[in-house]
Design an enzyme around this catalytic site. Sequence first.
Site, short mmCIF file in Angstrom:
data_model
loop_
_atom_site.label_atom_id
_atom_site.label_comp_id
_atom_site.label_asym_id
_atom_site.label_seq_id
_atom_site.Cartn_x
_atom_site.Cartn_y
_atom_site.Cartn_z
N ALA A 36 37.99 25.72 28.25
CA ALA A 36 37.16 24.74 28.84
C ALA A 36 37.49 24.13 30.09
O ALA A 36 38.50 24.19 30.65
CB ALA A 36 37.02 23.60 27.71
N LYS A 37 36.55 23.61 30.70
CA LYS A 37 36.51 22.80 31.88
C LYS A 37 35.47 21.85 32.02
O LYS A 37 34.49 22.00 31.55
CB LYS A 37 36.68 23.61 33.00
CG LYS A 37 37.49 23.23 34.40
CD LYS A 37 38.87 23.55 34.04
CE LYS A 37 39.65 23.29 35.13
NZ LYS A 37 40.81 23.74 35.01
#
Length: 423
Positions: A113-114
């Site tokens: 994720a980011k």
Amino acid sequence: MSVPVTEEREEPETALATARRQLDRAAAHVEIDPAVVERLKHPARVQRVSLPVERDDGSLEVFTGYRAQHDSVRGPFKGGMRYHPGVTEEECISLSMWMTWKTAVMDLPFGGAKGGVVVDPKELSEAETERLTRRFAQELRDTVGPMHDIPAPDMGTDAETMGWFMDAYSVLQGETTPGVVTGKPPVIGGSHGREEAPGRSVAIVAREACEYHGLPLEEATVAVQGYGSVGANAARLLDSWGATVVAVSDVNGAAYDPAGLDTTAIPTHEEEPEAVTRIAERTIENEELLELDVDVLVPAAVGNVITASNADAIAANLVVEGANGPTTATADSILRERGIPVIPDILANAGGVTVSYFEWLQDINRRSWSHDRVNEELETEMLRAWNAVADRVDERGLAWRDAAYALALERLGAAHEARGLWP
């Protein structure tokens, strides 16, 4: 078959295009269902939020935030949260994909994720930053969680930011939930050794790479671009292990001494911002540092610093990527043709996410580890990952980057095959 020079030197248009190209390249080395590869080209979801924040002067400003969740087949989403004016939805997607590869290379039970907010943190007061962070936590309340998605510090954020985020989430949930983020201060559930972990892993991998390629570390010269937490910790460790660090730099330039620098006498960016050139007896430009004739070059500042325009001038025997994406795809091909090994970021700087995993374990078990134990466990995990990648280099004759991506894709493919596709 060689590629025409005019075509080879074309740079990828976007980070997302680069991430997808790397995925396709890895798939060519792995027996994997093409449907899995196609799924991995797209994020599971991307959330965009508006963040109204009251400024100190009483005015209201609305910021935009993102959270991209790429793949969770091996465990909860995991990835950084950055505050930077250049944050975009596409950047978050591409970085979330790289986090998926990184956690798979390290064999951690996480996905990728980011996220981030489009803001220049230097233009915010501490109080404004806290209000922004708490609002971001509120908007992401249903998106994140210790068993779903676990943010961490990134560009423009730090342990204090994670503490605010954790507190806001905990208040909204009605219970203290330290495992919702990693990279917190140890006093509220953070792990000892988290901040220096990416630099420590870069040093460990550089040491192993030198041994693999027949470069005795005690005889090796090293240049490090970027003297923040990654570059400084890597430089100081390599220095203490016997390597000769001849150059380190910050945004203003580099300190250079062919006889070797005393890395402990040079303040890191955190200790004294932009101090490298102020205390140096001899300075050179950052561009010159990249082209020094050294055994090991560690680009640990920002992305896209080794490009088609300077790849032919790189004189190091070995490149160990400390930053995320410091080498463009075209430059990578040029270095490969020139016989210069490049140890990829998804292996070299994976100490951060690995110690984040340790922190998560400590939080959900409510039991803290000593600093020594964290470093010992990190050493073990980095060597395990290094050996797994090196085995593929030896067995299949792959470049280091291809071997690391192939290993990640093998593990992701096996997990997707085991779980199947929901009808």
